[in-house]
Design a protein around this motif. Structure first.
Motif, PDB file in Angstrom:
ATOM      1  N   ALA A   1     -32.414  10.049   1.378  1.00 40.64           N
ATOM      2  CA  ALA A   1     -33.293  10.502   0.298  1.00 40.64           C
ATOM      3  C   ALA A   1     -33.076  11.982   0.022  1.00 40.64           C
ATOM      4  N   GLY A   2     -32.880  12.754   1.081  1.00 45.12           N
ATOM      5  CA  GLY A   2     -32.623  14.187   0.913  1.00 45.12           C
ATOM      6  C   GLY A   2     -31.337  14.458   0.158  1.00 45.12           C
ATOM      7  N   ILE A   3     -30.310  13.662   0.446  1.00 44.09           N
ATOM      8  CA  ILE A   3     -29.036  13.814  -0.277  1.00 44.09           C
ATOM      9  C   ILE A   3     -29.235  13.488  -1.756  1.00 44.09           C
ATOM     10  N   GLY A   4     -29.915  12.387  -2.034  1.00 48.83           N
ATOM     11  CA  GLY A   4     -30.129  11.993  -3.420  1.00 48.83           C
ATOM     12  C   GLY A   4     -30.914  13.022  -4.209  1.00 48.83           C
ATOM     13  N   VAL A   5     -32.003  13.513  -3.629  1.00 46.56           N
ATOM     14  CA  VAL A   5     -32.832  14.505  -4.307  1.00 46.56           C
ATOM     15  C   VAL A   5     -32.058  15.803  -4.513  1.00 46.56           C
ATOM     16  N   ALA A   6     -31.310  16.239  -3.505  1.00 43.31           N
ATOM     17  CA  ALA A   6     -30.550  17.484  -3.617  1.00 43.31           C
ATOM     18  C   ALA A   6     -29.501  17.399  -4.727  1.00 43.31           C
ATOM     19  N   ILE A   7     -28.846  16.254  -4.847  1.00 44.76           N
ATOM     20  CA  ILE A   7     -27.839  16.096  -5.896  1.00 44.76           C
ATOM     21  C   ILE A   7     -28.501  16.040  -7.272  1.00 44.76           C
ATOM     22  N   ALA A   8     -29.593  15.292  -7.383  1.00 36.75           N
ATOM     23  CA  ALA A   8     -30.292  15.201  -8.667  1.00 36.75           C
ATOM     24  C   ALA A   8     -30.764  16.576  -9.135  1.00 36.75           C
TER      25      ALA A   8
END
Length: 378
Positions: A234-241
């Motif tokens: 989830a952290g990876i997804g949010v950081a990329i978004a």
């Protein structure tokens, strides 16, 4: 007057936005590539998405413009923005999804984990990378590849000579992308929704099963996804978004490695096959969420409705007997499974629909989803 959302592209993703648009009181308009496409119910125009004048004419009558795919050229996207059209996601974000070398560069800048990679312009460069990475690698064309197309696993640089020759003939030149061959245990996908005002919501991490380079099944949430994995993905997804300024749905495809790392494989800035389970398995499905996000409306709850959901793609379709007949039989035999068809003619390997099942027991959910999908095979 209802808010008007324009979708460039008439495929199944646009088709599946129609129902939630009606529920939200949104008028959906679609620019289809040709007559009779999946989203023909909402197709208000037919034309070439690569032609700026065509897309600008379509966009004049909408409040927000979004996409069924990432292939609209940058010059067209720029012309839309210059004309004052609300383009979501915008050109800069879409540019990352359009070119895999740009994607790898941006992911590195954001400090996100990914396979080792290089942009190579010739056989010598490719062979040097292979020699430094165990003698094998994955070569990809930077643009246009999907569902296994434009991807090769090679053990010698000469296996990509034809692709280099094609680059040499291309007036724009360019390079191929080569990546290390990752020793992964499974593939995962993390979906995130983001709206312009900055609100972000992550969906549960899911496991995807590929067959022949095409997504075959999705399990939500991913089995054996503990707190650590859930938090990391989830952290990876949010950081990329947030780092790329994505508006709408973002899908981050991931590898889980044998040493329990996760590496970013690819990105998609739209609703994605890995999120089809959410139509029936989450409080807010990805298609409604995408519309909420591009309209800058409050995002919906992403929690699952049941402990387990499974999506199985209908690939190819029946070679004898129409989809309609099989649909009726599947409905009768599997009344607790949701069936979604795309209005496409059967063709080997083609995604012509999907089914979703939910429940408390994963084995039972998988059995029911696979049973329903099997009615459409052969």
């Amino acid at each position: 007057m209802a808010i008007r959302v324009g979708v460039v592209g008439g495929g199944q993703l646009a088709r599946m936005m129609i129902a939630p648009a009606v529920e939200l009181g949104v008028e959906l308009r679609v620019l289809a590539e040709e007559e009779g496409m999946s989203a023909s119910l909402a197709a208000t125009a037919v034309g070439d998405y690569r032609d700026a004048a065509t897309v600008l004419a379509f966009a004049r009558d909408v409040d927000v413009l979004t996409f069924d795919h990432e292939h609209v050229p940058q010059d067209v996207l720029t012309a839309l923005v210059d004309a004052g059209v609300a383009v979501r996601p915008g050109p800069a974000a879409l540019g990352v999804a359009q070119d895999k070398i740009v994607m790898r560069t941006k992911i590195a800048e954001l400090g996100m984990p990914q396979p080792e990679w290089a942009a190579v312009t010739g056989v010598a460069d490719l062979q040097a990378f292979l020699d430094a990475h165990g003698g094998r690698g994955v070569v990809k064309t930077p643009r246009g590849g999907y569902d296994g197309k434009g991807v090769r696993v090679v053990s010698a640089a000469t296996e990509a000579e034809d692709w280099f020759a094609a680059l040499a003939e291309d007036a724009h030149g360019g390079a191929l992308l080569v990546e290390e061959l990752v020793d992964f245990t499974r593939e995962l996908a993390q979906q995130v929704a983001r709206r312009p005002s900055g609100e972000v919501r992550a969906y549960p991490i899911v496991e995807t099963v590929q067959r022949g380079g095409v997504c075959s099944e999705v399990i939500a949430p991913a089995p054996r996804a503990g707190d650590r994995l859930t938090r990391v993905t989830a952290g990876i997804g949010v950081a990329i978004a947030e780092g790329l300024g994505v508006t709408g749905m973002l899908a981050v495809e991931l590898f889980e490695t044998t040493d329990e790392r996760v590496l970013v494989n690819e990105l998609a800035m739209r609703p994605h096959n890995s999120g089809h389970w959410s139509q029936d398995g989450a409080v807010t499905g990805q298609f409604e969420q995408h519309l909420r996000a591009v309209l800058d409306l409050p995002l919906g709850d992403t929690a699952p409705r049941a402990p387990w959901s499974m999506m199985v793609n209908i690939l190819g379709g029946p070679t004898s007997g129409g989809l309609e007949e099989r649909f009726s039989v599947a409905m009768a035999d599997c009344p607790d499974v949701k069936i979604h068809t795309y209005g496409k003619a059967p063709r080997p390997g083609r995604k012509v629909g999907h089914v979703t099942a939910t429940g408390d027991d994963l084995d039972d959910v998988a059995y029911r989803a696979r049973a329903a999908a099997s009615f459409f095979a052969g």
